[in-house]
Motif scaffolding. Structure first.
Motif, PDB file in Angstrom:
ATOM      1  N   ILE A   1      -0.166  10.356  -1.804  1.00 54.51           N
ATOM      2  CA  ILE A   1       0.417  10.008  -3.226  1.00 54.51           C
ATOM      3  C   ILE A   1      -0.631   8.869  -4.054  1.00 54.51           C
ATOM      4  CG2 ILE A   1       2.328   9.212  -4.667  1.00 54.51           C
ATOM      5  CD1 ILE A   1       4.388  10.101  -2.441  1.00 54.51           C
ATOM      6  N   ALA A   2      -1.195   8.068  -3.292  1.00 55.08           N
ATOM      7  CA  ALA A   2      -1.790   7.029  -3.948  1.00 55.08           C
ATOM      8  C   ALA A   2      -3.175   7.730  -4.468  1.00 55.08           C
ATOM      9  CB  ALA A   2      -2.031   5.730  -2.954  1.00 55.08           C
ATOM     10  N   SER A   3      -3.670   8.625  -3.717  1.00 56.83           N
ATOM     11  CA  SER A   3      -5.050   8.957  -3.968  1.00 56.83           C
ATOM     12  C   SER A   3      -5.170  10.080  -5.222  1.00 56.83           C
ATOM     13  CB  SER A   3      -5.590   9.591  -2.598  1.00 56.83           C
ATOM     14  OG  SER A   3      -4.843  10.768  -2.678  1.00 56.83           O
ATOM     15  N   LEU A   4      -3.646  10.441  -5.751  1.00 54.39           N
ATOM     16  CA  LEU A   4      -3.667  11.190  -6.779  1.00 54.39           C
ATOM     17  C   LEU A   4      -4.210  10.447  -7.954  1.00 54.39           C
ATOM     18  CD1 LEU A   4      -0.239  12.679  -6.277  1.00 54.39           C
ATOM     19  CD2 LEU A   4      -2.496  13.911  -5.929  1.00 54.39           C
ATOM     20  N   PRO A   5      -5.137  10.979  -8.963  1.00 50.80           N
ATOM     21  CA  PRO A   5      -5.874  10.051  -9.808  1.00 50.80           C
ATOM     22  C   PRO A   5      -4.626   9.646 -10.857  1.00 50.80           C
ATOM     23  CG  PRO A   5      -6.756  12.431  -9.905  1.00 50.80           C
ATOM     24  CD  PRO A   5      -6.089  12.102  -8.753  1.00 50.80           C
ATOM     25  N   GLN A   6      -3.716  10.516 -10.991  1.00 49.45           N
ATOM     26  CA  GLN A   6      -2.710  10.246 -12.083  1.00 49.45           C
ATOM     27  C   GLN A   6      -1.668   9.259 -11.546  1.00 49.45           C
ATOM     28  OE1 GLN A   6      -3.330  12.928 -11.005  1.00 49.45           O
ATOM     29  NE2 GLN A   6      -3.475  14.569 -12.537  1.00 49.45           N
ATOM     30  N   THR A   7      -1.794   8.674 -10.284  1.00 50.25           N
ATOM     31  CA  THR A   7      -0.647   7.596  -9.841  1.00 50.25           C
ATOM     32  C   THR A   7      -1.237   6.327 -10.354  1.00 50.25           C
ATOM     33  OG1 THR A   7      -0.314   8.972  -7.776  1.00 50.25           O
ATOM     34  CG2 THR A   7       0.236   6.561  -8.014  1.00 50.25           C
ATOM     35  N   GLN A   8      -0.308   5.813 -11.135  1.00 54.94           N
ATOM     36  CA  GLN A   8      -0.676   4.614 -11.757  1.00 54.94           C
ATOM     37  C   GLN A   8       0.100   3.324 -10.999  1.00 54.94           C
ATOM     38  OE1 GLN A   8       0.127   4.201 -16.037  1.00 54.94           O
ATOM     39  NE2 GLN A   8      -1.162   5.974 -16.443  1.00 54.94           N
ATOM     40  N   ASP A   9       1.138   3.595 -10.139  1.00 53.03           N
ATOM     41  CA  ASP A   9       1.533   2.542  -9.462  1.00 53.03           C
ATOM     42  C   ASP A   9       2.257   3.309  -8.358  1.00 53.03           C
ATOM     43  OD1 ASP A   9       2.470   0.223  -9.078  1.00 53.03           O
ATOM     44  OD2 ASP A   9       4.484   0.480  -9.816  1.00 53.03           O
ATOM     45  N   LEU A  10       2.260   2.653  -7.040  1.00 53.02           N
ATOM     46  CA  LEU A  10       3.050   3.420  -6.037  1.00 53.02           C
ATOM     47  C   LEU A  10       3.532   2.163  -5.257  1.00 53.02           C
ATOM     48  CD1 LEU A  10       3.764   5.598  -3.981  1.00 53.02           C
ATOM     49  CD2 LEU A  10       1.737   5.308  -3.019  1.00 53.02           C
ATOM     50  N   SER A  11       4.930   2.215  -4.963  1.00 52.12           N
ATOM     51  CA  SER A  11       5.535   0.928  -4.331  1.00 52.12           C
ATOM     52  C   SER A  11       6.400   1.441  -3.164  1.00 52.12           C
ATOM     53  CB  SER A  11       6.260  -0.059  -5.252  1.00 52.12           C
ATOM     54  OG  SER A  11       7.126   0.722  -6.246  1.00 52.12           O
ATOM     55  N   MET A  12       7.174   0.669  -2.706  1.00 54.11           N
ATOM     56  CA  MET A  12       8.020   0.955  -1.339  1.00 54.11           C
ATOM     57  C   MET A  12       9.253  -0.117  -1.446  1.00 54.11           C
ATOM     58  SD  MET A  12       7.591   1.564   2.540  1.00 54.11           S
ATOM     59  CE  MET A  12       6.773   3.032   2.358  1.00 54.11           C
ATOM     60  N   THR A  13      10.315   0.361  -1.276  1.00 56.15           N
ATOM     61  CA  THR A  13      11.609  -0.548  -0.931  1.00 56.15           C
ATOM     62  C   THR A  13      11.909  -0.147   0.694  1.00 56.15           C
ATOM     63  OG1 THR A  13      12.506  -0.506  -3.278  1.00 56.15           O
ATOM     64  CG2 THR A  13      13.741  -1.256  -1.506  1.00 56.15           C
ATOM     65  N   THR A  14      11.832  -1.318   1.413  1.00 54.93           N
ATOM     66  CA  THR A  14      12.050  -1.105   3.045  1.00 54.93           C
ATOM     67  C   THR A  14      13.166  -2.213   3.770  1.00 54.93           C
ATOM     68  OG1 THR A  14      11.063  -1.184   4.968  1.00 54.93           O
ATOM     69  CG2 THR A  14       9.862  -2.263   3.181  1.00 54.93           C
ATOM     70  N   ASN A  15      13.728  -1.998   4.684  1.00 49.63           N
ATOM     71  CA  ASN A  15      14.405  -3.170   5.090  1.00 49.63           C
ATOM     72  C   ASN A  15      13.314  -3.935   5.958  1.00 49.63           C
ATOM     73  OD1 ASN A  15      14.058  -1.803   7.624  1.00 49.63           O
ATOM     74  ND2 ASN A  15      16.325  -0.834   7.402  1.00 49.63           N
ATOM     75  N   GLY A  16      12.079  -3.590   6.032  1.00 49.65           N
ATOM     76  CA  GLY A  16      11.307  -4.580   6.774  1.00 49.65           C
ATOM     77  C   GLY A  16      11.140  -4.587   8.543  1.00 49.65           C
ATOM     78  N   PHE A  17      12.291  -3.713   9.015  1.00 46.61           N
ATOM     79  CA  PHE A  17      12.413  -3.946  10.435  1.00 46.61           C
ATOM     80  C   PHE A  17      11.152  -3.499  10.975  1.00 46.61           C
ATOM     81  CE2 PHE A  17      14.336  -2.456  14.314  1.00 46.61           C
ATOM     82  CZ  PHE A  17      14.623  -3.611  14.810  1.00 46.61           C
ATOM     83  N   LEU A  18      10.536  -2.223  10.518  1.00 40.44           N
ATOM     84  CA  LEU A  18       9.427  -1.373  11.437  1.00 40.44           C
ATOM     85  C   LEU A  18       8.027  -2.006  10.643  1.00 40.44           C
ATOM     86  CD1 LEU A  18      10.960   2.135  11.562  1.00 40.44           C
ATOM     87  CD2 LEU A  18      10.818   0.149  13.306  1.00 40.44           C
ATOM     88  N   LEU A  19       8.143  -2.734   9.576  1.00 41.09           N
ATOM     89  CA  LEU A  19       6.991  -3.066   8.775  1.00 41.09           C
ATOM     90  C   LEU A  19       5.852  -3.795   9.425  1.00 41.09           C
ATOM     91  CD1 LEU A  19       5.980  -2.947   5.967  1.00 41.09           C
ATOM     92  CD2 LEU A  19       7.173  -5.002   5.431  1.00 41.09           C
ATOM     93  N   ALA A  20       6.179  -4.695  10.114  1.00 40.38           N
ATOM     94  CA  ALA A  20       4.974  -5.623  10.900  1.00 40.38           C
ATOM     95  C   ALA A  20       3.739  -4.769  11.444  1.00 40.38           C
ATOM     96  CB  ALA A  20       5.412  -6.347  11.805  1.00 40.38           C
ATOM     97  N   PRO A  21       3.966  -3.890  12.265  1.00 36.58           N
ATOM     98  CA  PRO A  21       2.850  -3.083  12.883  1.00 36.58           C
ATOM     99  C   PRO A  21       2.432  -2.111  11.797  1.00 36.58           C
ATOM    100  CG  PRO A  21       4.808  -2.149  13.749  1.00 36.58           C
ATOM    101  CD  PRO A  21       5.419  -3.387  12.930  1.00 36.58           C
ATOM    102  N   MET A  22       3.122  -1.686  10.761  1.00 37.97           N
ATOM    103  CA  MET A  22       2.807  -0.664   9.770  1.00 37.97           C
ATOM    104  C   MET A  22       2.064  -1.305   8.545  1.00 37.97           C
ATOM    105  SD  MET A  22       6.222   1.861  10.160  1.00 37.97           S
ATOM    106  CE  MET A  22       5.327   3.275   9.167  1.00 37.97           C
TER     107      MET A  22
END
Ligand code: SAM
Ligand code: SF4
Length: 329
Positions: free
Chosen positions: A79-100
């Protein structure tokens, strides 16, 4: 009329937490079966051939817990590599975030919202309904890693529940003083847990602001986000405070978004399903993306009339039948 160019995409309705206000323990939830989830290919087809051509350029990945989605890093990259994508974000609970976090950043994700309802591990466990050890610490670690990797802005979402975490408003707001973090206080909505909502009630943003104002003072910030938050700042603080006041103030007039559920339903409003389109079934039945574009264009034209106020008139308790994890909060 507001330009509707922001799509919240639910990647999965399942979650590794059972937050009291969202998916309380014991609640019977009909999870979407794997074969009913949009595949990566279907999702990318919809983004490229339907959503982008009708004007969507900003995407937020959510859920359920989006980091549970298999190959989420690859999806972010696509999704990020599509030229028309101006903004890409995520909402997460963060539990699996550190290694990713580093891989997500390298794939092109730059903005992240992490839910953190308490700074106290015991209260946190009580809220997320998971009593395994070290959950708060693991989320906090995810936040630290995301900060060091360079996510900016890094936002922390707090749903304020009277009698549960309202005593921590000052401590949570204080996180913005030394770090360029954005703490966002969200009014508790009558979605997901009618019993808790009925017994605890909710706290209006203005009351939260008043609490903070008395401690440090509060100025309105020049920084404005993409969404419905009103942004303030503790004088001299590096970060900001956002207030999402969907209960006390109706912001339907400035709504700029639609939601795509993990099983492919396009919904024009969080609390009103009028006009919704089952894009997955249409795709699987061979309906062309040109035809789907036209249907989405029509939905965009009627969206201003579809809002919170006109929702579900028979629902007198005001409690919506889907949880945020099912809608894609
Ligand atoms: N699992 C991820 C998380 O918790 O950040 C993403 C999905 S969650 C459904 C998205 C947001 O919805 C979270 O910030 C959560 O706090 C919020 N939310 C869920 N139920 C809510 C409710 N009843 N009232 C207000 N916000 C709610
Ligand atoms: Fe899961 Fe997020 Fe809902 Fe909590 S708010 S149960 S983390 S989907």
């Amino acid at each position: 009329m507001n330009q509707v160019d922001y799509l919240r995409i639910s990647l999965i309705d399942r979650c590794n937490f059972r937050c009291q206000y969202c998916m309380p323990e014991g609640a019977e939830l009909d999870y979407i079966l794997k074969q009913q989830l949009l595949t990566d290919e279907e999702l990318l087809t919809l983004i490229e051939e339907v959503f982008i051509p009708v004007g969507f350029t900003r995407f937020r990945l959510t859920g359920g817990e989006p980091l549970l989605r298999p190959r989420v890093v690859e999806l972010v990259g696509a999704i990020a590599s599509l030229p028309q994508t101006q903004d890409l974000s995520m909402t997460t609970n963060g539990f699996l975030l550190a290694p990713m976090a580093q891989n997500l950043y390298d794939a092109g994700l730059r903005r992240i919202n992490i839910s953190l309802d308490s700074l106290d591990p015991d209260t946190f466990d009580q809220i997320i309904g998971n009593h395994g050890r070290g959950r708060w610490e693991q989320v906090w670690d995810g936040i630290q890693v995301a900060h060091h990797v360079g996510f900016d802005p890094l936002k922390l979402n707090v749903v304020v529940i009277p009698g549960v975490n309202d005593g921590e408003i000052i401590d949570l707001a204080a996180l913005t003083i030394d770090k360029q973090w954005h703490v966002r206080f969200i009014e508790f909505m009558p979605i997901g847990n009618a019993d808790l909502f009925g017994s605890s009630g909710w706290i209006a943003s203005e009351d939260i602001r008043q609490n903070i104002r008395q401690r440090w003072g509060l100025t309105e910030s020049q920084v404005r986000g993409n969404g419905p938050a009103d942004v303030f700042q503790i004088p001299g603080a590096k970060g900001t405070l956002g207030f999402i006041s969907q209960m006390s103030e109706c912001f339907c007039d400035r709504c700029n978004r639609m939601r795509l559920s993990a099983d492919g339903w396009l919904r024009p409003c969080l609390l009103n399903e009028n006009g919704q389109i089952d894009l997955k079934t249409a795709l699987r039945h061979g309906v062309s993306t040109a035809q789907l574009r036209e249907e989405v264009r029509v939905l965009l034209t009627i969206k201003p009339e579809i809002n919170f106020k006109q929702r579900d008139p028979g629902n007198t308790k005001g409690v919506y039948t889907r949880t945020m994890s099912q809608i894609g909060g």
